[in-house]
Design a protein around this motif. Structure first.
Motif, short mmCIF file in Angstrom:
data_model
loop_
_atom_site.label_atom_id
_atom_site.label_comp_id
_atom_site.label_asym_id
_atom_site.label_seq_id
_atom_site.Cartn_x
_atom_site.Cartn_y
_atom_site.Cartn_z
N PRO A 53 0.83 -1.21 0.00
CA PRO A 53 0.00 0.00 0.00
C PRO A 53 0.86 1.26 0.00
CG PRO A 53 0.18 -0.83 2.24
CD PRO A 53 0.99 -1.77 1.37
N PHE A 54 0.34 2.33 -0.59
CA PHE A 54 1.00 3.62 -0.54
C PHE A 54 -0.06 4.70 -0.72
CE2 PHE A 54 0.98 2.38 -4.97
CZ PHE A 54 0.73 3.55 -5.68
N ARG A 55 0.33 5.93 -0.42
CA ARG A 55 -0.59 7.06 -0.51
C ARG A 55 -1.05 7.26 -1.96
NH1 ARG A 55 1.42 12.75 1.76
NH2 ARG A 55 -0.01 12.24 3.46
N CYS A 56 -2.38 7.37 -2.13
CA CYS A 56 -3.02 7.72 -3.39
C CYS A 56 -2.67 6.75 -4.51
CB CYS A 56 -2.68 9.15 -3.81
SG CYS A 56 -3.70 9.72 -5.20
N PRO A 57 -3.33 5.59 -4.54
CA PRO A 57 -3.01 4.58 -5.55
C PRO A 57 -3.04 5.07 -7.00
CG PRO A 57 -4.42 3.64 -3.86
CD PRO A 57 -4.34 5.11 -3.56
N PRO A 58 -3.97 5.97 -7.41
CA PRO A 58 -3.92 6.43 -8.81
C PRO A 58 -2.91 7.55 -9.05
CG PRO A 58 -6.15 6.65 -7.86
CD PRO A 58 -5.19 6.47 -6.74
N GLY A 59 -2.30 8.08 -7.98
CA GLY A 59 -1.49 9.28 -8.08
C GLY A 59 -0.33 9.22 -9.07
N PRO A 60 0.48 8.13 -9.06
CA PRO A 60 1.61 8.11 -10.00
C PRO A 60 1.17 8.15 -11.46
CG PRO A 60 1.88 6.46 -8.27
CD PRO A 60 0.49 6.97 -8.15
N SER A 94 -4.58 1.04 -10.01
CA SER A 94 -5.91 1.64 -10.00
C SER A 94 -6.23 2.28 -11.36
CB SER A 94 -5.99 2.70 -8.90
OG SER A 94 -7.23 3.36 -8.91
N LYS A 95 -7.37 1.92 -11.93
CA LYS A 95 -7.87 2.47 -13.19
C LYS A 95 -6.89 2.24 -14.35
CE LYS A 95 -8.63 6.44 -10.97
NZ LYS A 95 -9.01 7.81 -10.59
N LEU A 122 -8.19 2.45 -17.99
CA LEU A 122 -8.63 3.81 -18.28
C LEU A 122 -7.44 4.74 -18.47
CD1 LEU A 122 -11.54 4.07 -15.70
CD2 LEU A 122 -11.78 4.10 -18.19
N PHE A 123 -6.44 4.63 -17.61
CA PHE A 123 -5.25 5.46 -17.77
C PHE A 123 -4.55 5.16 -19.09
CE2 PHE A 123 -5.11 6.37 -13.09
CZ PHE A 123 -4.94 7.75 -13.19
N GLN A 124 -4.36 3.88 -19.37
CA GLN A 124 -3.63 3.53 -20.59
C GLN A 124 -4.37 3.99 -21.84
OE1 GLN A 124 -2.90 -0.71 -19.84
NE2 GLN A 124 -0.80 -0.21 -19.21
N GLN A 125 -5.69 3.90 -21.81
CA GLN A 125 -6.47 4.40 -22.94
C GLN A 125 -6.29 5.91 -23.10
OE1 GLN A 125 -10.97 4.60 -22.86
NE2 GLN A 125 -10.74 3.08 -24.49
N GLY A 126 -6.34 6.63 -21.98
CA GLY A 126 -6.18 8.08 -22.03
C GLY A 126 -4.78 8.49 -22.44
N VAL A 155 -16.22 2.51 -11.68
CA VAL A 155 -15.23 3.34 -12.36
C VAL A 155 -15.85 3.94 -13.61
CG1 VAL A 155 -13.29 1.98 -11.49
CG2 VAL A 155 -14.31 1.40 -13.69
N SER A 156 -15.18 4.95 -14.14
CA SER A 156 -15.62 5.51 -15.40
C SER A 156 -15.61 4.43 -16.48
CB SER A 156 -14.67 6.64 -15.83
OG SER A 156 -14.58 7.64 -14.85
N PRO A 157 -16.49 4.53 -17.46
CA PRO A 157 -16.55 3.50 -18.51
C PRO A 157 -15.40 3.64 -19.49
CG PRO A 157 -18.08 5.24 -19.01
CD PRO A 157 -17.52 5.57 -17.65
N MET A 158 -15.00 2.53 -20.06
CA MET A 158 -14.06 2.57 -21.18
C MET A 158 -14.77 3.18 -22.39
SD MET A 158 -11.05 1.29 -20.33
CE MET A 158 -10.32 0.74 -21.88
N ASP A 159 -13.96 3.78 -23.25
CA ASP A 159 -14.46 4.32 -24.53
C ASP A 159 -15.57 5.35 -24.32
OD1 ASP A 159 -12.77 2.52 -26.00
OD2 ASP A 159 -14.21 0.94 -25.57
#
Length: 433
Positions: free
Chosen positions: A195-202, A232-233, A236-240, A402-406
């Motif tokens: 675990p670490f602070r803010c999983p989506p942060g990096p 996390s996500k 979604l991140f990789q798509q963006g 989570v937000s939807p893909m596409d």
């Protein structure tokens, strides 16, 4: 506004979160207060999302309590939205918050460091020489870095290869390094295992650095060396990333030799588990973490370096009468996030007020939403609701998503606006009203 369908739509999730927290909100009635609480003193250590929330909501729910907030910094700069500062989308002062609003609410704020806690005497020793007595203690100390967990990475190395995982001088240093980097250079980020602070942060940071490079240093590259294979996500991140920045961002997971085992900050070089060396123009090392210093000093942590808490109240499992909030705690499946710390602070405040006034404990329901910005008008999110069950925290089934893909451009733009609105609302609620 019409939005695309999704398993849990953004507005539907917002309604679920609102309903889940409604019970805690009703606990703010001043009629709760009993005479026996008039002389009780609650000391809160840490002026961030958890501690400042607990102090403010205690003041509202039990106004006869004496409440003292201990925070060494005159102005608190938030990790949420600090990545936008790196991107040039936010000014530094836009993520800073003072404590005058809390003082105006009747909370004593002392700018000092908490150096020690004596549980038998119920005292807190401060760096300015003061010793405070307390009836209840709240700790919200955030995280500290595990210096030495990666060979070669210590506090001195962080002056050349900043972690920037506490908003402040490290964040500003990383921004200066990005500005000074030649176009065509490589930004290398190392990412720890959970675990670490803010999983989506990096991964938001990677997007925000890419946003800056796309505008100012378009031939540059970003290499992410990750100690795990999922995050996390992720999809979604990789798509963006792909949609906005093409091949600028490369992510290397654990299975592909992403685990960094050694750092040479002077040479701006890292070495992975299989002996591969990577040279950086700018090196951002996010090391493994643990609960902030005072939690360990006060005897709150276990062998993991984090603080075990009771799911019903976030009271310490180690010492009765001490409550621990936010990133320092063992609270899975809740993530270590500002939103999570805020809801924990509200519940702990209600629990302390109930205990000191002889009322029943509130229902232990918590919530979290993490918005991440991938581009100026491209947001994504994850949300969940949690409750206590048999002493443990569980995620309420079908409560988040989570937000939807596409998703459409309009949907991503709406998520970006929701994220900005969340930050403005939570900052006002905690510090700025």
């Amino acid at each position: 506004m019409n939005t695309p369908s999704r398993s849990i739509a953004t507005m539907d999730r917002r309604a679920v979160l609102t309903h889940a927290l409604a019970g805690a909100a009703t606990l703010s009635a001043p009629g709760w207060v009993r005479a026996k609480s008039a002389s009780a003193h609650v000391v809160v250590i840490g002026g961030g999302f958890g501690g400042a929330t607990a102090a403010r909501y205690l003041r509202e729910q039990a106004p006869q309590l004496r409440i003292t907030l201990i925070e060494p910094e005159q102005r608190f700069y938030t990790c949420p939205f600090s990545n936008l500062y790196l991107a040039g989308l936010r000014s530094w002062e836009s993520i800073g918050h003072g404590f005058d609003g809390l003082r105006a609410a009747g909370i004593q704020v002392i700018h000092a460091r908490a150096d020690d806690v004596d549980h038998s005497a119920r005292t807190v020793k401060l760096s300015n020489g003061q010793t405070l007595t307390y009836d209840r203690l709240v700790l919200s100390p955030g995280v500290d870095m595990r210096w030495g967990a990666i060979a070669g990475y210590d506090e001195q190395a962080a002056q050349k290869a900043p972690h920037a995982w506490k908003a402040g001088a490290q964040t500003q240093l990383l921004r200066r390094q990005m500005e000074a980097m030649d176009d065509g250079g490589t930004f290398v980020m190392t990412i720890p295992d959970n675990p670490f602070r803010c999983p989506p942060g990096p991964y938001e940071r990677a997007a925000m650095v890419a946003h800056y490079f796309k505008r100012h240093k378009p031939r540059s590259k970003i290499l992410l060396l990750d100690a795990k294979d999922n995050f996390s996500k992720k999809a979604l991140f990789q798509q963006g990333w792909k949609a906005l920045y093409g091949d600028m961002i490369e992510w290397v997971g654990l299975a592909d030799d992403g685990l960094v085992t050694r750092v040479d900050a002077a040479a701006l070089e890292v070495e992975t588990n299989f002996g591969t060396r990577h040279k950086a123009s700018v090196l951002n090392v996010i090391p493994p973490q643990k609960a902030g210093f005072i939690a360990e000093r006060a005897g709150m942590t276990d062998a993991s370096g984090w603080v075990p808490v009771r799911a019903e109240t976030f009271e310490s499992r180690q010492v009765k009468g001490v409550y621990v909030l936010g990133d320092a705690t063992i609270a899975a499946p809740m993530p270590k996030s500002g939103f999570a710390a805020n809801t924990q602070g509200k519940l702990a405040a209600a629990a302390i007020a109930a205990e000191l006034t002889g009322k029943p404990l509130p229902a232990a329901v918590y919530a979290n939403t993490c918005y991440s910005l991938v581009g100026t008008d491209y947001g994504i999110s994850v949300a969940g609701v949690y409750r206590a069950q048999e002493g443990k925290l569980i995620e309420v089934p079908d409560s988040g998503g989570v937000s939807p893909m596409d998703a459409s451009d309009a949907f991503h733009a709406a998520e970006a606006r929701y994220g900005a609105a969340w930050y403005a609302a939570i900052s006002t609620d905690i510090w700025d009203r």
